[in-house]
Motif scaffolding. Structure first.
Motif, PDB file in Angstrom:
ATOM      1  N   PHE A 158       0.684  -1.160  -0.076  1.00 14.24           N
ATOM      2  CA  PHE A 158       0.056   0.028  -0.040  1.00 14.24           C
ATOM      3  C   PHE A 158       0.862   1.400   0.085  1.00 14.24           C
ATOM      4  O   PHE A 158       1.947   1.443   0.800  1.00 14.24           O
ATOM      5  CB  PHE A 158      -1.049   0.086   1.284  1.00 14.24           C
ATOM      6  CG  PHE A 158      -2.099  -1.150   1.251  1.00 14.24           C
ATOM      7  CD1 PHE A 158      -3.350  -0.465   0.723  1.00 14.24           C
ATOM      8  CD2 PHE A 158      -1.919  -2.446   1.601  1.00 14.24           C
ATOM      9  CE1 PHE A 158      -4.101  -1.608   0.760  1.00 14.24           C
ATOM     10  CE2 PHE A 158      -2.994  -2.989   1.593  1.00 14.24           C
ATOM     11  CZ  PHE A 158      -4.079  -2.599   1.106  1.00 14.24           C
ATOM     12  N   ARG A 159       0.450   2.230  -0.814  1.00 11.38           N
ATOM     13  CA  ARG A 159       1.152   3.413  -0.998  1.00 11.38           C
ATOM     14  C   ARG A 159       0.065   4.535  -0.907  1.00 11.38           C
ATOM     15  O   ARG A 159      -0.680   4.368  -1.582  1.00 11.38           O
ATOM     16  CB  ARG A 159       2.182   3.469  -2.212  1.00 11.38           C
ATOM     17  CG  ARG A 159       3.112   2.626  -2.042  1.00 11.38           C
ATOM     18  CD  ARG A 159       4.258   2.907  -1.603  1.00 11.38           C
ATOM     19  NE  ARG A 159       5.040   3.814  -1.791  1.00 11.38           N
ATOM     20  CZ  ARG A 159       6.039   4.318  -1.210  1.00 11.38           C
ATOM     21  NH1 ARG A 159       6.377   3.656  -0.134  1.00 11.38           N
ATOM     22  NH2 ARG A 159       6.644   5.391  -1.641  1.00 11.38           N
ATOM     23  N   MET A 160       0.225   5.566   0.102  1.00 11.07           N
ATOM     24  CA  MET A 160      -0.723   6.650   0.076  1.00 11.07           C
ATOM     25  C   MET A 160      -0.245   7.839  -1.083  1.00 11.07           C
ATOM     26  O   MET A 160       0.788   8.075  -1.119  1.00 11.07           O
ATOM     27  CB  MET A 160      -0.892   7.231   1.460  1.00 11.07           C
ATOM     28  CG  MET A 160      -1.859   6.396   2.340  1.00 11.07           C
ATOM     29  SD  MET A 160      -3.566   6.400   1.921  1.00 11.07           S
ATOM     30  CE  MET A 160      -4.065   8.068   2.126  1.00 11.07           C
ATOM     31  N   GLY A 161      -1.342   8.235  -1.379  1.00  9.58           N
ATOM     32  CA  GLY A 161      -1.131   9.533  -2.343  1.00  9.58           C
ATOM     33  C   GLY A 161      -2.300  10.712  -2.327  1.00  9.58           C
ATOM     34  O   GLY A 161      -3.202  10.463  -1.426  1.00  9.58           O
ATOM     35  N   LYS A 162      -2.386  11.456  -3.142  1.00 11.65           N
ATOM     36  CA  LYS A 162      -3.510  12.228  -3.040  1.00 11.65           C
ATOM     37  C   LYS A 162      -3.868  12.591  -4.586  1.00 11.65           C
ATOM     38  O   LYS A 162      -2.838  12.646  -5.618  1.00 11.65           O
ATOM     39  CB  LYS A 162      -3.019  13.627  -2.573  1.00 11.65           C
ATOM     40  CG  LYS A 162      -1.857  14.387  -3.004  1.00 11.65           C
ATOM     41  CD  LYS A 162      -1.576  15.612  -2.119  1.00 11.65           C
ATOM     42  CE  LYS A 162      -0.059  16.002  -2.555  1.00 11.65           C
ATOM     43  NZ  LYS A 162       0.136  17.016  -1.507  1.00 11.65           N
ATOM     44  N   ILE A 163      -5.143  12.764  -4.831  1.00 10.84           N
ATOM     45  CA  ILE A 163      -5.586  13.493  -6.185  1.00 10.84           C
ATOM     46  C   ILE A 163      -5.995  14.630  -6.028  1.00 10.84           C
ATOM     47  O   ILE A 163      -6.828  15.136  -5.102  1.00 10.84           O
ATOM     48  CB  ILE A 163      -6.648  12.460  -6.602  1.00 10.84           C
ATOM     49  CG1 ILE A 163      -6.179  10.632  -6.741  1.00 10.84           C
ATOM     50  CG2 ILE A 163      -7.079  12.804  -8.139  1.00 10.84           C
ATOM     51  CD1 ILE A 163      -7.190   9.969  -7.013  1.00 10.84           C
ATOM     52  N   VAL A 164      -5.650  15.572  -6.828  1.00 15.21           N
ATOM     53  CA  VAL A 164      -6.067  17.020  -7.168  1.00 15.21           C
ATOM     54  C   VAL A 164      -6.744  17.220  -8.341  1.00 15.21           C
ATOM     55  O   VAL A 164      -6.164  16.915  -9.387  1.00 15.21           O
ATOM     56  CB  VAL A 164      -5.071  17.847  -6.800  1.00 15.21           C
ATOM     57  CG1 VAL A 164      -5.495  19.489  -6.967  1.00 15.21           C
ATOM     58  CG2 VAL A 164      -4.145  17.761  -5.617  1.00 15.21           C
ATOM     59  N   GLU A 165      -8.146  17.414  -8.384  1.00 13.27           N
ATOM     60  CA  GLU A 165      -8.820  17.756  -9.608  1.00 13.27           C
ATOM     61  C   GLU A 165      -9.279  19.125  -9.899  1.00 13.27           C
ATOM     62  O   GLU A 165      -9.519  19.714  -9.003  1.00 13.27           O
ATOM     63  CB  GLU A 165     -10.108  16.804  -9.686  1.00 13.27           C
ATOM     64  CG  GLU A 165      -9.952  15.506  -9.729  1.00 13.27           C
ATOM     65  CD  GLU A 165     -10.949  14.327  -9.982  1.00 13.27           C
ATOM     66  OE1 GLU A 165     -10.841  13.247 -10.479  1.00 13.27           O
ATOM     67  OE2 GLU A 165     -12.170  14.790  -9.474  1.00 13.27           O
ATOM     68  N   PHE A 166      -9.029  19.428 -11.115  1.00 13.38           N
ATOM     69  CA  PHE A 166      -9.569  20.961 -11.282  1.00 13.38           C
ATOM     70  C   PHE A 166      -9.904  21.054 -12.746  1.00 13.38           C
ATOM     71  O   PHE A 166      -9.739  20.167 -13.730  1.00 13.38           O
ATOM     72  CB  PHE A 166      -8.576  22.037 -10.933  1.00 13.38           C
ATOM     73  CG  PHE A 166      -7.236  21.743 -11.422  1.00 13.38           C
ATOM     74  CD1 PHE A 166      -6.880  22.309 -12.530  1.00 13.38           C
ATOM     75  CD2 PHE A 166      -6.330  20.965 -10.916  1.00 13.38           C
ATOM     76  CE1 PHE A 166      -5.426  22.127 -13.086  1.00 13.38           C
ATOM     77  CE2 PHE A 166      -5.018  20.638 -11.238  1.00 13.38           C
ATOM     78  CZ  PHE A 166      -4.715  21.268 -12.530  1.00 13.38           C
ATOM     79  N   ASP A 167     -10.686  22.060 -13.400  1.00 12.38           N
ATOM     80  CA  ASP A 167     -10.977  22.507 -14.670  1.00 12.38           C
ATOM     81  C   ASP A 167      -9.930  23.361 -15.369  1.00 12.38           C
ATOM     82  O   ASP A 167      -9.485  24.203 -14.751  1.00 12.38           O
ATOM     83  CB  ASP A 167     -12.309  22.924 -14.913  1.00 12.38           C
ATOM     84  CG  ASP A 167     -13.494  21.935 -14.229  1.00 12.38           C
ATOM     85  OD1 ASP A 167     -13.272  20.692 -14.643  1.00 12.38           O
ATOM     86  OD2 ASP A 167     -14.411  22.559 -13.629  1.00 12.38           O
ATOM     87  N   ALA A 168     -10.022  23.114 -16.576  1.00 18.73           N
ATOM     88  CA  ALA A 168      -9.077  24.002 -17.529  1.00 18.73           C
ATOM     89  C   ALA A 168      -9.902  24.455 -18.354  1.00 18.73           C
ATOM     90  O   ALA A 168     -10.480  23.690 -19.306  1.00 18.73           O
ATOM     91  CB  ALA A 168      -7.844  23.378 -17.711  1.00 18.73           C
ATOM     92  N   THR A 169     -10.055  25.702 -18.451  1.00 19.47           N
ATOM     93  CA  THR A 169     -10.848  26.086 -19.509  1.00 19.47           C
ATOM     94  C   THR A 169     -10.336  27.434 -20.493  1.00 19.47           C
ATOM     95  O   THR A 169      -9.197  27.905 -20.005  1.00 19.47           O
ATOM     96  CB  THR A 169     -12.189  26.916 -18.922  1.00 19.47           C
ATOM     97  OG1 THR A 169     -11.757  27.975 -17.835  1.00 19.47           O
ATOM     98  CG2 THR A 169     -13.164  25.958 -18.064  1.00 19.47           C
ATOM     99  N   GLY A 170     -10.573  27.448 -21.638  1.00 16.53           N
ATOM    100  CA  GLY A 170     -10.155  28.483 -22.467  1.00 16.53           C
ATOM    101  C   GLY A 170      -8.782  28.516 -23.024  1.00 16.53           C
ATOM    102  O   GLY A 170      -8.144  29.137 -23.322  1.00 16.53           O
ATOM    103  N   MET A 171      -8.371  27.074 -23.002  1.00 13.13           N
ATOM    104  CA  MET A 171      -6.942  26.694 -23.518  1.00 13.13           C
ATOM    105  C   MET A 171      -6.830  25.241 -24.132  1.00 13.13           C
ATOM    106  O   MET A 171      -7.864  24.360 -23.863  1.00 13.13           O
ATOM    107  CB  MET A 171      -5.901  26.778 -22.368  1.00 13.13           C
ATOM    108  CG  MET A 171      -5.926  25.634 -21.238  1.00 13.13           C
ATOM    109  SD  MET A 171      -4.792  25.858 -19.862  1.00 13.13           S
ATOM    110  CE  MET A 171      -5.970  27.270 -18.917  1.00 13.13           C
ATOM    111  N   ASP A 172      -5.963  24.982 -25.103  1.00 12.09           N
ATOM    112  CA  ASP A 172      -5.939  23.566 -25.624  1.00 12.09           C
ATOM    113  C   ASP A 172      -5.348  22.722 -24.504  1.00 12.09           C
ATOM    114  O   ASP A 172      -4.711  23.090 -23.426  1.00 12.09           O
ATOM    115  CB  ASP A 172      -4.825  23.616 -26.875  1.00 12.09           C
ATOM    116  CG  ASP A 172      -3.542  24.189 -26.691  1.00 12.09           C
ATOM    117  OD1 ASP A 172      -2.822  23.976 -25.643  1.00 12.09           O
ATOM    118  OD2 ASP A 172      -3.117  24.988 -27.703  1.00 12.09           O
TER     119      ASP A 172
END
Length: 81
Positions: free
Chosen positions: A36-50
């Motif tokens: 087992f290895r702990m980590g983190k996930i960060v999610e966000f939106d990217a708008t107006g760019m390729d």
């Protein structure tokens, strides 16, 4: 588009949270589950760019803010809407 940055401890870095989960899982009867290895996930939106720009910006953000690159690796994932 949705950006996901997954941050994990580098291989060889002690992971006490992962060890605690492994021990508790075994005590609960989940035999055969190890590493087992702990980590983190960060999610966000990217708008107006390729896509390329979004990945580049997410990588820079991870380097500067989201990950301690001395002990952590990160991976940038993109989900196109």
């Amino acid at each position: 588009m949705k950006i996901r940055v997954i941050v994990r401890l580098k291989s060889g870095v002690l992971d006490p949270q992962g060890k605690a989960i492994e021990k508790t899982a075994a005590n609960l009867g989940y035999d055969g589950l190890t590493g087992f290895r702990m980590g983190k996930i960060v999610e966000f939106d990217a708008t107006g760019m390729d896509r390329e720009t979004a990945v580049e910006k997410a990588g820079k953000l991870a380097d500067q803010l989201l990950a301690n690159t001395v002990i952590e690796d990160y991976e940038v994932q993109v989900d196109d809407d």
